[in-house]
Design a protein around this motif. Structure first.
Motif, PDB file in Angstrom:
ATOM      1  N   GLY A 188      34.581  42.568  44.954  1.00 19.72           N
ATOM      2  CA  GLY A 188      35.089  41.805  44.050  1.00 19.72           C
ATOM      3  C   GLY A 188      34.175  41.370  43.033  1.00 19.72           C
ATOM      4  O   GLY A 188      33.407  42.161  42.085  1.00 19.72           O
ATOM      5  N   ARG A 239      28.747  33.034  45.592  1.00 20.89           N
ATOM      6  CA  ARG A 239      29.774  32.268  45.264  1.00 20.89           C
ATOM      7  C   ARG A 239      30.896  33.262  44.675  1.00 20.89           C
ATOM      8  O   ARG A 239      30.798  33.786  43.528  1.00 20.89           O
ATOM      9  CB  ARG A 239      29.562  31.306  44.056  1.00 20.89           C
ATOM     10  N   PRO A 240      31.928  33.442  45.240  1.00 20.02           N
ATOM     11  CA  PRO A 240      33.115  34.292  44.738  1.00 20.02           C
ATOM     12  C   PRO A 240      33.374  33.882  43.420  1.00 20.02           C
ATOM     13  O   PRO A 240      33.533  32.467  43.070  1.00 20.02           O
ATOM     14  CB  PRO A 240      34.144  34.289  45.681  1.00 20.02           C
ATOM     15  N   LEU A 241      33.903  34.842  42.463  1.00 20.16           N
ATOM     16  CA  LEU A 241      34.379  34.684  41.196  1.00 20.16           C
ATOM     17  C   LEU A 241      35.642  35.204  40.996  1.00 20.16           C
ATOM     18  O   LEU A 241      35.980  36.194  41.574  1.00 20.16           O
ATOM     19  CB  LEU A 241      33.222  35.229  40.156  1.00 20.16           C
ATOM     20  N   GLU A 242      36.524  34.447  40.214  1.00 17.39           N
ATOM     21  CA  GLU A 242      37.680  35.067  39.643  1.00 17.39           C
ATOM     22  C   GLU A 242      37.624  36.104  38.832  1.00 17.39           C
ATOM     23  O   GLU A 242      36.923  36.000  37.734  1.00 17.39           O
ATOM     24  CB  GLU A 242      38.791  33.752  39.131  1.00 17.39           C
ATOM     25  N   VAL A 243      38.627  37.047  38.673  1.00 17.89           N
ATOM     26  CA  VAL A 243      38.625  38.313  37.925  1.00 17.89           C
ATOM     27  C   VAL A 243      40.057  38.346  37.450  1.00 17.89           C
ATOM     28  O   VAL A 243      41.023  38.461  38.230  1.00 17.89           O
ATOM     29  CB  VAL A 243      38.126  39.545  38.411  1.00 17.89           C
ATOM     30  N   GLY A 244      40.146  38.013  36.091  1.00 19.37           N
ATOM     31  CA  GLY A 244      41.687  37.939  35.751  1.00 19.37           C
ATOM     32  C   GLY A 244      42.288  39.406  35.092  1.00 19.37           C
ATOM     33  O   GLY A 244      43.583  39.285  34.712  1.00 19.37           O
ATOM     34  N   SER A 263      34.076  32.986  32.128  1.00 17.55           N
ATOM     35  CA  SER A 263      35.204  32.669  31.480  1.00 17.55           C
ATOM     36  C   SER A 263      35.821  34.000  30.955  1.00 17.55           C
ATOM     37  O   SER A 263      36.854  34.050  31.398  1.00 17.55           O
ATOM     38  CB  SER A 263      35.031  31.833  30.310  1.00 17.55           C
ATOM     39  N   ALA A 313      37.175  35.522  34.128  1.00 20.82           N
ATOM     40  CA  ALA A 313      38.567  35.013  34.789  1.00 20.82           C
ATOM     41  C   ALA A 313      39.550  35.492  33.950  1.00 20.82           C
ATOM     42  O   ALA A 313      40.739  35.469  34.553  1.00 20.82           O
ATOM     43  CB  ALA A 313      38.084  33.518  34.878  1.00 20.82           C
ATOM     44  N   LYS A 314      39.341  35.586  32.543  1.00 27.27           N
ATOM     45  CA  LYS A 314      40.559  35.760  31.680  1.00 27.27           C
ATOM     46  C   LYS A 314      40.877  37.334  31.735  1.00 27.27           C
ATOM     47  O   LYS A 314      41.725  37.541  31.112  1.00 27.27           O
ATOM     48  CB  LYS A 314      40.103  35.294  30.258  1.00 27.27           C
TER      49      LYS A 314
END
Length: 299
Positions: free
Chosen positions: A146, A158-163, A206, A209-210
């Motif tokens: 991920g 630390r897991p990160l969000e991917v949009g 950011s 994430a976006k």
């Protein structure tokens, strides 16, 4: 029986490197992104293990003795559970060898998951991550996949969000680069300067994430790139060829010498790959997408 595990390559979309610590390592702010280039590790019972075999591009460059991280991973898991490491590990490699994309670390994570399944040790995730961290800074991320922020020497994740989906091209260079040699060159180039503490870029996080490729391109950084270019100046021509062909951004992947190019879409990625191959500045160019899952049992 046998167990086959697929493990991804990685690109560092941010690699912020601090000054050398007393233990010789460097503190990092390392934003990992797993990409869809994979090795497969197959574990089969063997009375004289751990035994390694390997196939694929540059297989001849892969050590098949106890120095291989995959063999060390099998032995580490066996020792924790009072077992003999009686396993044959076959590495089917598609990740560039010594290319800055964590191929060796991926194999270690794959071997760990495959042996855990083969031997029925049922090690909890936390134990597997502990063993990964003991083996090397990039190994924990190869297990997780991920996207993640690695701190310390890169092993604390630390897991990160991917949009969204990001389109990448990777130009594979002739020969490899030694990661320790690149860090030594980083130390030489920064000697006598005030190296700032590594901090993750909020703008980059950011953009991830976006799912915003243009914003991500504007924030890609690799503090090891000057060292890699110092040791392999020809990589500058590869980076320029990719930018000229339409890449949003270009950088050395990790410690190199693989170079990475972010594209806005699949069609542009294909054009960049074709231009890089035609430029004669790299051995081959591969297209793929990110993020990709971590170590996954296939069979």
């Amino acid at each position: 029986m046998s167990v086959t595990v697929r493990v991804p390559a990685k690109v560092n979309v941010q690699l912020a490197v601090g000054a050398a610590r007393p233990d010789g390592f460097h503190d990092l702010a390392n934003v990992f992104l797993a990409v869809g280039l994979y090795d497969e590790v197959t574990a089969t019972p063997s009375p004289d293990g751990p035994r390694l075999t390997c196939e694929g591009p540059d297989a001849g460059q892969v050590p098949l003795d106890e120095s291989n991280l995959a063999a060390r991973a099998a032995r580490a898991l066996a020792e924790r559970h009072g077992l003999e490491p009686a396993v044959h590990l076959h590495l089917a490699k598609d990740i560039p060898v010594a290319g800055g994309m964590a191929g060796g670390s991926a194999d270690a994570a794959g071997a760990l998951v495959a042996c855990d399944a083969l031997w029925g040790t049922r090690a909890p995730r936390e134990e597997l991550l502990e063993i990964c961290a003991e083996l090397g800074s990039d190994v924990p991320f190869s297990l997780v996949g991920g996207a993640a922020l690695g701190t310390g020497r890169g092993e604390r994740l630390r897991p990160l969000e991917v949009g969204g989906t990001f389109h990448w091209v990777f130009a594979v260079a002739e020969g490899g680069l030694s990661t320790p040699a690149v860090y030594r060159e980083f130390d030489r180039l920064t000697e006598g300067t005030d190296v700032p503490g590594p901090v993750a870029s909020e703008a980059l996080l950011s953009a991830l994430a976006k799912g915003d490729a243009a914003a991500l391109a504007a924030t890609l950084t690799n503090d090891l790139q000057p060292a890699a270019l110092s040791l392999r100046p020809a990589l500058a021509d590869t980076l320029e060829a990719g930018r000229t062909a339409g890449a949003l951004a270009a950088l050395v992947s990790g410690s190199g010498p693989t170079t990475a190019f972010l594209a806005p879409d699949a069609a542009t990625a294909a054009r960049v790959a074709a231009a890089l191959t035609a430029s004669g500045t790299c051995r081959t160019a591969r297209t793929t997408t990110a993020p990709a899952p971590g170590a996954t049992v296939l069979s």
